[in-house]
Design an enzyme around this catalytic site. Structure first.
Site, PDB file in Angstrom:
ATOM      1  N   CYS A 449       0.783  -1.235   0.000  1.00  0.00           N
ATOM      2  CA  CYS A 449       0.000   0.000   0.000  1.00  0.00           C
ATOM      3  C   CYS A 449       0.819   1.292   0.000  1.00  0.00           C
ATOM      4  O   CYS A 449       0.508   2.211  -0.760  1.00  0.00           O
ATOM      5  CB  CYS A 449      -1.031  -0.020   1.122  1.00  0.00           C
ATOM      6  SG  CYS A 449      -0.547  -0.862   2.615  1.00  0.00           S
ATOM      7  N   ARG A 478       7.415 -10.881   5.585  1.00  0.00           N
ATOM      8  CA  ARG A 478       7.020 -10.517   6.945  1.00  0.00           C
ATOM      9  C   ARG A 478       7.801 -11.377   7.925  1.00  0.00           C
ATOM     10  O   ARG A 478       7.917 -12.592   7.747  1.00  0.00           O
ATOM     11  CB  ARG A 478       5.508 -10.688   7.151  1.00  0.00           C
ATOM     12  CG  ARG A 478       4.716  -9.689   6.325  1.00  0.00           C
ATOM     13  CD  ARG A 478       3.226  -9.788   6.517  1.00  0.00           C
ATOM     14  NE  ARG A 478       2.549  -8.867   5.605  1.00  0.00           N
ATOM     15  CZ  ARG A 478       1.238  -8.839   5.405  1.00  0.00           C
ATOM     16  NH1 ARG A 478       0.459  -9.690   6.052  1.00  0.00           N
ATOM     17  NH2 ARG A 478       0.700  -7.969   4.567  1.00  0.00           N
ATOM     18  N   GLN A 496       0.809 -12.099  -3.306  1.00  0.00           N
ATOM     19  CA  GLN A 496      -0.637 -12.069  -3.182  1.00  0.00           C
ATOM     20  C   GLN A 496      -1.254 -11.255  -4.316  1.00  0.00           C
ATOM     21  O   GLN A 496      -0.565 -10.507  -5.007  1.00  0.00           O
ATOM     22  CB  GLN A 496      -1.062 -11.502  -1.838  1.00  0.00           C
ATOM     23  CG  GLN A 496      -0.598 -10.099  -1.564  1.00  0.00           C
ATOM     24  CD  GLN A 496      -0.881  -9.673  -0.132  1.00  0.00           C
ATOM     25  OE1 GLN A 496      -1.144 -10.495   0.734  1.00  0.00           O
ATOM     26  NE2 GLN A 496      -0.828  -8.394   0.115  1.00  0.00           N
ATOM     27  N   ASP A 498      -2.665  -8.531  -4.697  1.00  0.00           N
ATOM     28  CA  ASP A 498      -2.839  -7.291  -3.957  1.00  0.00           C
ATOM     29  C   ASP A 498      -3.338  -6.181  -4.877  1.00  0.00           C
ATOM     30  O   ASP A 498      -2.751  -5.945  -5.939  1.00  0.00           O
ATOM     31  CB  ASP A 498      -1.497  -6.901  -3.346  1.00  0.00           C
ATOM     32  CG  ASP A 498      -1.643  -5.966  -2.172  1.00  0.00           C
ATOM     33  OD1 ASP A 498      -2.779  -5.677  -1.810  1.00  0.00           O
ATOM     34  OD2 ASP A 498      -0.609  -5.536  -1.630  1.00  0.00           O
ATOM     35  N   HIS A 500      -5.080  -2.055  -4.819  1.00  0.00           N
ATOM     36  CA  HIS A 500      -5.550  -0.850  -4.141  1.00  0.00           C
ATOM     37  C   HIS A 500      -6.311   0.002  -5.137  1.00  0.00           C
ATOM     38  O   HIS A 500      -5.811   0.287  -6.229  1.00  0.00           O
ATOM     39  CB  HIS A 500      -4.379  -0.083  -3.540  1.00  0.00           C
ATOM     40  CG  HIS A 500      -3.677  -0.861  -2.468  1.00  0.00           C
ATOM     41  ND1 HIS A 500      -2.560  -1.615  -2.709  1.00  0.00           N
ATOM     42  CD2 HIS A 500      -3.974  -1.035  -1.158  1.00  0.00           C
ATOM     43  CE1 HIS A 500      -2.182  -2.213  -1.593  1.00  0.00           C
ATOM     44  NE2 HIS A 500      -3.029  -1.888  -0.645  1.00  0.00           N
ATOM     45  N   LYS A 583     -14.625  -2.069   7.354  1.00  0.00           N
ATOM     46  CA  LYS A 583     -14.131  -3.148   6.507  1.00  0.00           C
ATOM     47  C   LYS A 583     -15.186  -4.231   6.369  1.00  0.00           C
ATOM     48  O   LYS A 583     -16.111  -4.330   7.173  1.00  0.00           O
ATOM     49  CB  LYS A 583     -12.846  -3.745   7.078  1.00  0.00           C
ATOM     50  CG  LYS A 583     -13.011  -4.389   8.446  1.00  0.00           C
ATOM     51  CD  LYS A 583     -11.719  -5.026   8.943  1.00  0.00           C
ATOM     52  CE  LYS A 583     -11.929  -5.696  10.294  1.00  0.00           C
ATOM     53  NZ  LYS A 583     -10.729  -6.430  10.745  1.00  0.00           N
ATOM     54  N   HIS A 655      -8.393  -1.175   0.110  1.00  0.00           N
ATOM     55  CA  HIS A 655      -7.456  -2.294   0.108  1.00  0.00           C
ATOM     56  C   HIS A 655      -8.256  -3.565  -0.141  1.00  0.00           C
ATOM     57  O   HIS A 655      -9.278  -3.775   0.502  1.00  0.00           O
ATOM     58  CB  HIS A 655      -6.761  -2.440   1.462  1.00  0.00           C
ATOM     59  CG  HIS A 655      -6.064  -1.217   1.951  1.00  0.00           C
ATOM     60  ND1 HIS A 655      -4.702  -1.071   1.917  1.00  0.00           N
ATOM     61  CD2 HIS A 655      -6.546  -0.082   2.509  1.00  0.00           C
ATOM     62  CE1 HIS A 655      -4.371   0.088   2.435  1.00  0.00           C
ATOM     63  NE2 HIS A 655      -5.468   0.713   2.808  1.00  0.00           N
TER      64      HIS A 655
END
Length: 789
Positions: A449, A478, A496, A498, A500, A583, A655
């Site tokens: 992000c 991570r 992933q 991912d 945005h 969310k 996200h």
């Protein structure tokens, strides 16, 4: 970012959160946290002089009282337990006396009894009640036994779980949670963990760490004097003790205790003192007593131990306190319990089936991936595993093109200044891999992000470009605790899907509806049903309430539209949103009806503000007043932040991921399909076996024909017998096995054996070669779930 793939994704961007009673991450190696390292030498408090505690259970088997709740015979307990429990009893007497003196006004209580067997809501039931006297459990006498028999815990006003024997404090709406619900199971297993802790204290005179519920039961961590380890031979005595505790109907007594009293109560244990010093609020916290065990706990719990009808220890292992390999080594005991013995039998059958489907075993057997100590938590994807990875990525890319996503690539490593600007450095740096480069701190990215914010802001943006959907398959890292690593479901290096989305507030509803359609498309291909849960504004939040209300309203509109179109009901989870925005959590169910959260759709107002993201609106107007969030910022970076000027506005950031991390999703799919992959994603699609060497040339020709259609085709020209070749192919889960001989060569056909059709195993169907190519091309292109042509 979403779910596992988006764990803590932007939750660390600004501000803090209330510390839980239990450390932030329970792992298979203990509990992750950070504090000065404690001594490795365990001071053996349990070697102090023993007192005798006379504990008698009531002859008629009724619930034990506070004076006779521990064991059914004389039992010597170490001083630290006796003194701890004496202080609890003293404080409990004071508390009970205070409650007796409280006014007990009549309050309005309504029972919400959920839906009947046909799915229709039962009528609400008003009941007579008094504050500080009436308990949710006391109302069960008004409820049908088919409801009350399965009740584990109550819920007040749809928000707070509440002990059945805890007096209500105000007028409210009370509902009941059964064992069959995830919340009910967690409470039941948490209570069962306390019984395990009680048994362990009695058997080992150990120092307990913590004992939470987990996905398939519960565990308790403990330090045993002299470095003693738990052995499998210890299980039966522990289970026997627990069985006695169940018969004693030991109640779970709740008590709020101040920090000074907690330190007196648990001063014997450096583990409990760590939790008290680092994780509890200044006003103190609750403890629960069950038999001879008094433990730090937020609760709630079941009424008494007699509710536990089946209890079994499943395994034991060593672990580290706080998941830190440099801290104390502890012993961990896993167990599972049920309110019905039949459920234990069913659970064992489930575990047998789950073991057969374990992705760690199938991954090795099918040569999909492996792990090596040279890079813990990072999967080595073998050719067949990479085929699955590529098929998933190709699927997503095809959908991105249809849905107007723009794929981007962003750096793997950033200067720490970026993470400080986003807020991750302050709150997430311990979970990042940090490097020293040219006398500066850098970090491998754990999420995309912040980088996408940089890409948005690198030039002027117009409202005409919105919504801007950035998709990124970049590698992420991570720094997971070693004890948290678990096959492909929890790794350190991953990729992933991912994305945005930068959009205007007016575009939120449409974008969310588009994401719901995306979910249906992807999860439908794999046969995954899914559920949606909306989490709204928490007590501590950033931004102004009006913005939150608008955002939540738009999410509700999208969810209602999804339901109206046949997408199923959604749940409301009030107050559980991220501090930066509401969310939607998405949970899928696999073939074993296990729940997995692969995705979370999150609205974010904070990152666009941190990075001063703006777009030109095409309108000219007076300069707007700063928002409450702008005014509230006090950090150094905030001095540079200003509200967008005339003709400009700040975008909203969404996200999202659909499958989450590829590695975790591959693990889920492996177990969901039990290694029997649908044709379009299968790493072993076709195997061609000759009846005789004389047709080997035809075998090679057929192989090339299907390879030219971009299918995975293997041949077996070995000297093994034909039956052994076929059996080997079946064990390797090829979707189709072609057996070809003189007849097939002469007629240019193939004899097809379908993996999932037993009728074709003795002798398959003879299909012309051209027809076979046509049908298999269609099966692959349509990404059908059923293995049939």
């Amino acid at each position: 970012m979403a779910s596992d793939s988006h764990r803590d994704l932007v939750s660390a961007q600004a501000g803090g959160s209330n510390l839980p009673l239990r450390p932030k991450k329970a792992t298979s190696e203990g509990v992750e946290g950070r504090s000065p390292k404690s001594s490795k030498q365990l001071k053996n408090k349990s070697q102090s002089t023993h007192n005798t505690l006379d504990v008698q259970s009531e002859a008629n088997g009724a619930t034990a009282t506070s004076a006779d709740r521990s064991m059914s015979s004389l039992k010597q307990l170490p001083d630290f337990i006796v003194k701890r429990n004496e202080l609890f009893d003293e404080l409990k007497r004071k508390h009970d006396a205070e409650v007796l003196q409280k006014a007990k006004p009549v309050i309005d209580v309504v029972l919400d009894l959920g839906n009947d067997k046909n799915g229709f809501p039962r009528p609400a039931m008003p009941v007579a009640a008094k504050a500080w006297e009436s308990t949710p459990g006391s109302f069960l006498r008004h409820v049908d036994k088919d409801i009350s028999n399965d009740v584990v815990v109550a819920k007040v006003d749809g928000k707070e779980l509440w002990d059945l024997d805890r007096p209500l404090e105000r007028g409210c709406r009370v509902s009941y949670i059964p064992f069959t619900s995830p919340e009910g199971r967690n409470v039941f297993w948490h209570s069962s963990a306390h019984v395990l802790g009680e048994a362990a204290e009695c058997q080992y005179e150990c120092l307990l760490s913590h004992g939470p519920p987990v996905e398939q039961g519960f565990f308790y961590d403990m330090a045993i004097a002299g470095g003693q380890v738990v052995k499998e031979s210890d299980w039966a005595p522990l289970e026997s003790r627990a069985s006695r505790f169940f018969k004693e109907k030991q109640p779970f007594d709740r008590l709020h205790v101040s920090i000074p009293d907690l330190k007196t109560m648990f001063g014997y244990s450096k583990y409990k003192m760590y939790y008290i010093d680092n994780l509890l609020p200044p006003e103190g916290s609750t403890v629960y007593r069950c038999g001879s065990l008094v433990d730090l706990c937020l609760g709630p719990h079941i009424q008494n131990t007699s509710k536990i009808k089946a209890f079994q220890i499943m395994k034991n292992s060593s672990c580290y306190f706080r998941g830190d390999k440099d801290d104390d080594s502890l012993q961990r005991i896993y167990g599972v319990a049920f309110p019905d013995k039949k459920q234990m039998t069913e659970h064992k059958k489930f575990l047998e089936e789950a073991a057969k489907r374990d992705h760690r075993r199938l991954g090795i057997e099918q040569e999909l991936f492996f792990f090596n100590d040279m890079s813990p938590g990072s999967a080595f994807l073998l050719p067949h595993g990479t085929r699955i990875f590529n098929a998933l990525q190709k699927l997503l890319r095809s959908e991105y093109q249809k849905r107007e996503y723009s794929e981007v690539q962003s750096p793997n490593m950033y200067d720490s200044d970026l993470w400080k600007k986003s807020g991750h450095w302050q709150h997430y740096s311990e979970d990042m891999f940090v490097l020293d480069v040219e006398k500066k701190k850098w970090a491998l990215k754990p999420m995309n992000c912040p980088g996408h914010c940089v890409m948005f802001s690198h030039r002027e943006r117009s409202y005409r470009e919105l919504p801007l959907r950035m998709a990124d398959f970049g590698v992420l890292h991570r720094n997971e605790a070693s004890g948290a690593l678990n096959g492909m479901t929890r790794v350190r290096k991953f990729q992933q899907d991912d994305t945005h989305i930068f959009c205007t507030q007016d575009q939120i509803t449409e974008e969310i509806e588009g994401l719901f359609d995306f979910l249906k498309c992807i999860y439908g291909l794999f046969g995954f049903p899914f559920r949606l849960k909306l989490s709204t504004r928490p007590e501590k939040f950033l931004g102004d309430i009006e913005t939150w209300n608008v955002a939540e309203s738009k999410l509700k509109d999208a969810l209602n539209s999804f339901t109206a179109s046949g997408g199923g009901q959604w749940e409301l989870n009030e107050g559980d949103g991220a501090f930066y925005g509401p969310k939607i959590d998405i949970t899928i169910s696999d073939a074993l009806r296990r729940d997995w959260q692969c995705a979370t759709i999150q609205l974010d107002f904070q990152l666009p503000q941190n990075f001063s993201l703006e777009y030109m609106t095409g309108e000219t107007s007076a300069k707007p007043k700063p928002s409450a969030a702008d005014e509230a910022r006090t950090d150094d970076a905030a001095t540079e932040l200003k509200a967008p000027g005339p003709g400009r506005a700040r975008p909203v950031m969404i996200h999202r991921a659909i499958i989450g991390s590829f590695e975790r999703f591959m693990a889920i799919l492996t177990e969901h399909f039990a290694g029997k992959w649908p044709f379009w994603i299968s790493p072993r699609q076709l195997l061609i076996i000759p009846v005789m060497p004389a047709v080997n040339d035809y075998v090679l020709e057929v192989q090339e024909l299907f390879k030219s259609q971009k299918m995975y085709v293997d041949i077996d020209l070995s000297g093994n017998t034909m039956q052994k070749k076929i059996r080997t192919g079946q064990l390797q889960q090829y979707n189709f096995i072609f057996v070809v001989g003189a007849q097939e060569k002469e007629t240019r056909s193939v004899n097809i054996r379908n993996r999932d059709d037993q009728e074709t195993q003795a002798k398959g169907e003879l299909v012309p070669l051209d027809e076979a190519i046509k049908k298999l091309k269609a099966l692959k292109k349509e990404r059908r779930l059923i293995n049939a042509i």
